[in-house]
Design an enzyme around this catalytic site. Structure first.
Site, PDB file in Angstrom:
ATOM      1  CD1 TRP A   9      63.856  36.911  -9.224  1.00 42.32           C
ATOM      2  CD2 TRP A   9      62.310  37.600  -9.538  1.00 42.32           C
ATOM      3  NE1 TRP A   9      64.243  36.549 -10.871  1.00 42.32           N
ATOM      4  CE2 TRP A   9      62.399  37.531 -10.769  1.00 42.32           C
ATOM      5  CE3 TRP A   9      61.600  38.289  -9.498  1.00 42.32           C
ATOM      6  CZ2 TRP A   9      61.979  37.989 -11.856  1.00 42.32           C
ATOM      7  CZ3 TRP A   9      60.164  38.249 -10.499  1.00 42.32           C
ATOM      8  CH2 TRP A   9      60.587  38.197 -11.521  1.00 42.32           C
ATOM      9  CG  ASP A  30      60.489  32.180  -5.535  1.00 40.95           C
ATOM     10  OD1 ASP A  30      60.740  31.462  -6.204  1.00 40.95           O
ATOM     11  OD2 ASP A  30      60.846  33.197  -5.824  1.00 40.95           O
ATOM     12  CE  LYS A  38      62.422  31.831 -15.075  1.00 39.71           C
ATOM     13  NZ  LYS A  38      61.966  32.572 -13.284  1.00 39.71           N
TER      14      LYS A  38
HETATM   15  C1  LIG Z   1      61.347  34.253 -12.644  1.00 43.03           C
HETATM   16  C2  LIG Z   1      61.225  33.946 -11.107  1.00 43.03           C
HETATM   17  C3  LIG Z   1      60.082  34.621 -10.513  1.00 43.03           C
HETATM   18  C4  LIG Z   1      59.436  35.294 -11.265  1.00 43.03           C
HETATM   19  O1  LIG Z   1      58.445  34.573 -11.894  1.00 43.03           O
HETATM   20  P1  LIG Z   1      56.621  34.855 -12.533  1.00 43.03           P
HETATM   21  O2  LIG Z   1      55.928  33.267 -12.616  1.00 43.03           O
HETATM   22  O3  LIG Z   1      57.250  35.667 -13.610  1.00 43.03           O
HETATM   23  O4  LIG Z   1      56.165  35.804 -11.247  1.00 43.03           O
HETATM   24  C5  LIG Z   1      60.204  34.475  -9.033  1.00 43.03           C
HETATM   25  N1  LIG Z   1      61.661  33.883  -8.490  1.00 43.03           N
HETATM   26  C6  LIG Z   1      62.209  33.318  -9.198  1.00 43.03           C
HETATM   27  C7  LIG Z   1      63.649  33.074  -8.473  1.00 43.03           C
HETATM   28  C8  LIG Z   1      62.885  34.144 -10.744  1.00 43.03           C
HETATM   29  O5  LIG Z   1      63.733  32.966 -10.922  1.00 43.03           O
END
Ligand SMILES: *Cc1c(COP(=O)(O)O)cnc(C)c1O
Length: 356
Positions: free
Chosen positions: A99, A166, A190
């Site tokens: 990511w 993030d 998540k």
């Molecule tokens: C799942 C995830 C993403 C991607 O998220 P989307 O909403 O599918 O774009 C980005 N960063 C992390 C840390 C993730 O776990």
């Protein structure tokens, strides 16, 4: 048979949040209409949005001078919006997984990207330390929880430049000192709600930093001036987030959730560390409380498929490790009860007794 949902994302939600969301789809608060049928500009939806933002502020103790907004496009669109809005010359990134790499890739479309440190040399099984953040960078980007590898930055670092994180997979899993961040964002699917909504906590003084012309929808200030309502927001996904936030509050807030997360993770990591058969894949000081990754030791490698089958008969769902790590990954997000982690530990111990 009872199912234990260890999916990495979309993933387990509090049962009460799912049930109340289902009710709101049939009839929102007794108004005789479905949540799916009302205007996003109605007072009924405005009340939902206001409470969601208020609870976010309360539970994360967000100081004045920040805004919480909800957008579409997932965390992945933020990988592009962040440099589009804030990268004027150079940005710094910490490379801790796929990511982070995807965020870095987007940054390079807009300017110079300085990767200050990386754990790619060991398949991202640790969090780098001892690096310097360049003081002339427009911002420093980190991924606090590396969902695929099971490593996590569980502290709020000091940064000489605006810190952007993030937190897709560990938002609301621990108290965060929001004042250390210029922006915190993530996909909801998540640890917060269903797929389809992205949360952004942004410091207001960031909003004026963009130097270039940016299409309206990709400009943060578009979404802060008309908070989350410039266009139609993902109303249903926001509602489920609200139900999750209410649930967190009912349990005593993020501090209480963190204590539960620590207890769950200790239970499973302890079992892994005591096992003759299983072994963790992440450096102990970098272990995630949210995604717990483990494999079988070399001499038992050929038993991984058999354990997967065995675990399935015990109701375990979603414990297959990501293909880039292999083995197993148990995601123990906020909504996962400790009883489910105990059931996994019992299955591991039982399998080991028979096979090792
Ligand atoms: C799942 C995830 C993403 C991607 O998220 P989307 O909403 O599918 O774009 C980005 N960063 C992390 C840390 C993730 O776990």
């Amino acid at each position: 048979m009872k199912k234990y949902n260890f999916n990495a994302g979309p993933s387990i939600l509090p049962r009460i949040a799912v049930e109340n969301s289902a009710k709101a789809i049939l009839d929102l608060n007794g108004i005789g209409l479905s949540l799916l049928e009302i205007s996003h500009r109605s007072k009924d939806f405005q009340a939902i949005l206001d409470e969601t933002v208020a609870l976010f502020n309360e539970l994360l103790n967000i100081p004045a001078g920040y805004q919480v907004i909800f957008l579409g496009g997932g965390a992945s669109l933020q990988f592009c919006m962040i440099p589009y809005n804030f990268l004027n010359k150079k940005a710094a990134y910490l490379e801790t997984g796929v990511w982070a790499q995807k965020a870095i890739k987007e940054g390079k479309f807009f300017g110079e990207v300085n990767v200050v440190a990386s754990s790619a040399d060991k398949n991202f099984c640790y969090i780098p330390t001892g690096y310097a953040i360049p003081t002339d960078a427009d911002y420093f980007h980190i991924t606090t929880n590396n969902t695929i590898y099971g490593s996590e930055i569980r502290y709020d670092m000091d940064s000489p430049v605006p810190l952007i994180a993030d937190m897709s997979s560990d938002i609301l899993s621990r108290p965060v000192d929001v004042s250390k961040y210029a922006m915190i964002y993530g996909g909801a699917q998540k640890n917060l709600g269903p797929a389809g909504v992205t949360f952004v906590i942004i410091k207001e003084d960031m909003l004026v930093k963009a130097d270039r012309k940016i299409p309206t929808m990709l400009t943060y200030s578009t979404h802060t001036k008309e908070p989350s309502l410039y266009n139609t927001p993902p109303v249903f996904a926001i509602y489920t987030c609200l139900e999750t936030l209410r649930w967190i509050k009912s349990l005593g807030g993020v501090k209480a959730i963190e204590a539960m997360n620590i207890a769950k993770a200790e239970l499973l990591y302890d079992a892994i560390d005591k096992s003759r058969m299983f072994v963790g894949t992440v450096a102990k000081d970098s272990r995630s409380l949210m995604n717990i990754c483990f494999i079988m030791k070399d001499q038992y490698k050929d038993k991984e498929d058999a354990f997967m089958e065995f675990a399935k008969t015990k109701g375990m769902i979603g414990i297959k490790g990501h293909r880039s790590v292999g083995g197993f990954r148990a995601s123990t997000y906020n909504a996962m009860p400790i009883e489910s982690v105990q059931a996994l530990v019992d299955a591991m111990n039982e399998f080991e007794k028979i096979n090792a």
